[in-house]
Design a protein around this motif. Structure first.
Motif, PDB file in Angstrom:
ATOM      1  N   ASP A 244      39.635  59.378  56.421  1.00 22.12           N
ATOM      2  CA  ASP A 244      39.948  60.251  55.290  1.00 22.12           C
ATOM      3  C   ASP A 244      38.888  61.343  55.237  1.00 22.12           C
ATOM      4  OD1 ASP A 244      37.697  58.989  54.198  1.00 22.12           O
ATOM      5  OD2 ASP A 244      38.855  57.710  52.843  1.00 22.12           O
ATOM      6  N   SER A 269      42.352  54.494  53.946  1.00 22.97           N
ATOM      7  CA  SER A 269      41.402  55.390  53.285  1.00 22.97           C
ATOM      8  C   SER A 269      40.524  54.636  52.296  1.00 22.97           C
ATOM      9  CB  SER A 269      42.137  56.510  52.539  1.00 22.97           C
ATOM     10  OG  SER A 269      41.243  57.228  51.719  1.00 22.97           O
ATOM     11  N   LEU A 271      38.617  56.042  50.341  1.00 19.02           N
ATOM     12  CA  LEU A 271      38.630  56.888  49.140  1.00 19.02           C
ATOM     13  C   LEU A 271      39.858  56.648  48.271  1.00 19.02           C
ATOM     14  CD1 LEU A 271      37.411  60.421  50.315  1.00 19.02           C
ATOM     15  CD2 LEU A 271      36.420  59.061  48.465  1.00 19.02           C
ATOM     16  N   HIS A 272      41.022  56.538  48.891  1.00 18.65           N
ATOM     17  CA  HIS A 272      42.277  56.604  48.140  1.00 18.65           C
ATOM     18  C   HIS A 272      43.046  55.282  48.073  1.00 18.65           C
ATOM     19  CE1 HIS A 272      41.524  60.865  48.174  1.00 18.65           C
ATOM     20  NE2 HIS A 272      41.563  60.913  49.487  1.00 18.65           N
ATOM     21  N   ASP A 273      42.829  54.370  49.005  1.00 16.88           N
ATOM     22  CA  ASP A 273      43.535  53.095  48.992  1.00 16.88           C
ATOM     23  C   ASP A 273      42.763  52.069  48.163  1.00 16.88           C
ATOM     24  OD1 ASP A 273      45.454  54.182  50.652  1.00 16.88           O
ATOM     25  OD2 ASP A 273      44.509  53.446  52.488  1.00 16.88           O
ATOM     26  N   SER A 274      43.465  51.012  47.745  1.00 19.71           N
ATOM     27  CA  SER A 274      42.826  50.004  46.894  1.00 19.71           C
ATOM     28  C   SER A 274      42.449  48.737  47.648  1.00 19.71           C
ATOM     29  CB  SER A 274      43.751  49.644  45.727  1.00 19.71           C
ATOM     30  OG  SER A 274      44.995  49.146  46.216  1.00 19.71           O
ATOM     31  N   TYR A 292      31.031  62.202  49.016  1.00 20.19           N
ATOM     32  CA  TYR A 292      32.070  61.544  48.221  1.00 20.19           C
ATOM     33  C   TYR A 292      31.533  60.243  47.608  1.00 20.19           C
ATOM     34  CZ  TYR A 292      34.898  64.793  50.922  1.00 20.19           C
ATOM     35  OH  TYR A 292      35.406  65.935  51.506  1.00 20.19           O
ATOM     36  N   ALA A 295      33.120  59.021  44.215  1.00 19.11           N
ATOM     37  CA  ALA A 295      34.499  58.542  44.344  1.00 19.11           C
ATOM     38  C   ALA A 295      34.553  57.226  45.117  1.00 19.11           C
ATOM     39  CB  ALA A 295      35.359  59.599  45.039  1.00 19.11           C
ATOM     40  N   ASN A 299      35.748  53.472  43.467  1.00 18.66           N
ATOM     41  CA  ASN A 299      36.885  52.714  43.999  1.00 18.66           C
ATOM     42  C   ASN A 299      36.422  51.289  44.288  1.00 18.66           C
ATOM     43  OD1 ASN A 299      39.229  51.792  45.160  1.00 18.66           O
ATOM     44  ND2 ASN A 299      39.329  53.350  46.763  1.00 18.66           N
TER      45      ASN A 299
END
Length: 443
Positions: A244, A269, A271-274, A292, A295, A299
């Motif tokens: 990512d 990712s 950054l964006h996935d859980s 980042y 962020a 997470n």
């Protein structure tokens, strides 16, 4: 494939911009892109232009046979290699090995030399004479004058050709709206630059009638090529690969080496996935996690997912940025500490300067695998770098302890080049196989 190299007397001469412009002009004819040396960022610009991967060619990390195999695997009409640093700058800045010229000499590749001519007159002739005097194989085939006016180019071109004896194949004027800013690890990433494609289209048009480069490309002399052997049989194992904005530094040949062992990469990712995807192994590559940090820290679902998987025994490799992400804390320049995954009991912090910069050879203290080549390029350091391996500079006698290595993990600041040590890949794949049999196959 007809091949040529774009090189320069020094970094900052305009190699990347001119390379990208040429790639734009050659795209319809069919072109492959390559980067000399271990750099990750320049190939990202090539990839943005072409829509396909660019590959690294490195005479320190790779054998001549491995480089020949990479080049012979392409069927495009043209191949363009972007050089690294100054033309003759290799290991430690003092050896030829690892330099652009070493690669060109190895395969008889013609060189187009980019000279930043801004602020110079006849001095450029002296510089070019000196550079060409070191060219024992007469590989420098053409000269490009960057950041000069048309009138001065027309004045200097016949003088250079007469006194240096090398054709001047074109020029570029100063283009203030077409530039790529730098940061501490190199150029900005392509995705951070607004209107990049439009800028590169404009650059290509500026170059179209000003630089005549195609006549200089020719077929390389490849010599011996080692055929790669693909693994056969068995169900593929799955490798979760972080990719990512924060994690994006991967060598194509590293992933290819794993794929040849029946390993299937699946991207996710941080950054964006859980959570992690279902997998038999984890690869956390380099990048810019420090940009980042907030962020990534917030997470917590992903951090906890990775920590739980590692505690369960999931085999993992982490390099540089990925290594930083696994720490308990990442401390920013202003002193703010961001909780990270927590697999490594330590804190990474910005030192304000490059740490242990350059090529390294990594030897595992417990001889789980042989010596692997790699490089380091980072401003952050750790309170817990690990002591399971020894890093050695290829030039000089400097060594230092590094890496966290155990049955199920290989973590550290060095970026490793897997094909330089097949035993490393075999070791990691074996751990993935054992994990799959123990956990994944049960569900």
């Amino acid at each position: 494939m007809k091949l040529f190299m774009i090189a320069a007397p020094a970094s900052g001469s305009g190699k990347t911009m001119i390379t990208c412009g040429m790639l734009k002009l050659l795209k319809e004819k069919g072109v492959a892109a390559f980067k000399c040396g271990p750099d990750y960022i320049d190939p990202m610009f090539h990839r943005k232009v072409l829509g396909v991967d660019s590959e690294n060619l490195d005479t320190y990390l790779q054998t001549p046979e491995q480089i020949a195999a990479i080049l012979s695997g392409h069927e495009e009409a043209y191949g363009l290699i972007e050089g690294v640093m100054g033309l003759y700058d290799g290991l430690g800045g003092i050896k030829e090995e690892g330099s652009s010229y070493h690669l060109a000499k190895m395969f008889h590749i013609p060189i187009l030399l980019v000279l930043d001519a801004r602020g110079m007159g006849r001095t450029m002739i002296s510089i070019l004479k000196g550079i060409c005097a070191e060219d024992r194989m007469h590989l420098i085939s053409g000269i490009i004058l960057n950041r000069t006016s048309k009138s001065f180019y027309e004045l200097m071109k016949p003088l250079i050709e007469e006194e240096v004896g090398i054709p001047v194949c074109g020029y570029l004027p100063v283009l203030p709206d077409l530039k790529i800013e730098s940061r501490h690890l190199g150029l900005q990433l392509p995705d951070e630059i607004q209107l990049l494609q439009l800028q590169l289209d404009q650059l290509a048009e500026e170059m179209r009638d000003r630089i005549n480069f195609l006549p200089y490309a020719k077929e390389p002399v490849l010599g011996k090529i080692i055929a790669t052997k693909n693994s056969t049989g068995g169900k593929p194992l799955t490798l979760a690969v972080a990719r990512d904005e924060a994690f994006c530094f991967y060598y194509k040949q590293n992933l290819k080496e794993l794929e040849q062992k029946n390993i299937k990469p699946v991207e996710f990712s941080p950054l964006h996935d859980s959570s992690l995807p279902k997998c038999d192994g984890l690869l956390l590559g380099g990048g810019y996690p420090e940009l980042y940090a907030k962020a990534l820290s917030e997470n917590r679902a992903m951090c906890d997912s990775i920590q739980s998987a590692i505690e369960r025994g999931l085999p993992s490799m982490a390099e540089c940025g990925g290594f930083m992400y696994l720490h308990r804390f990442l401390r920013d320049m202003d002193g703010t500490e961001y909780p990270m995954v927590g697999a490594i009991d330590g804190t990474v912090f910005n030192t304000g300067k490059l740490c242990r910069f350059g090529y390294v050879e990594i030897s595992d203290r417990n001889n789980r695998f042989g010596t692997v080549k790699g490089h380091e390029f980072h401003y952050y350091d750790s309170t817990n770098n690990g002591e399971d391996a020894v890093a050695k500079k290829p030039v000089g006698k400097r060594t230092w302890p590094c890496m966290h290595i155990a049955k199920n993990h290989i973590w550290g600041f060095p970026h490793l080049y897997y094909p330089s040590c097949p035993e490393l890949v075999d070791y990691f794949v074996e751990q993935m196989e054992q994990y799959h049999e123990k956990f994944v196959s049960l569900f």
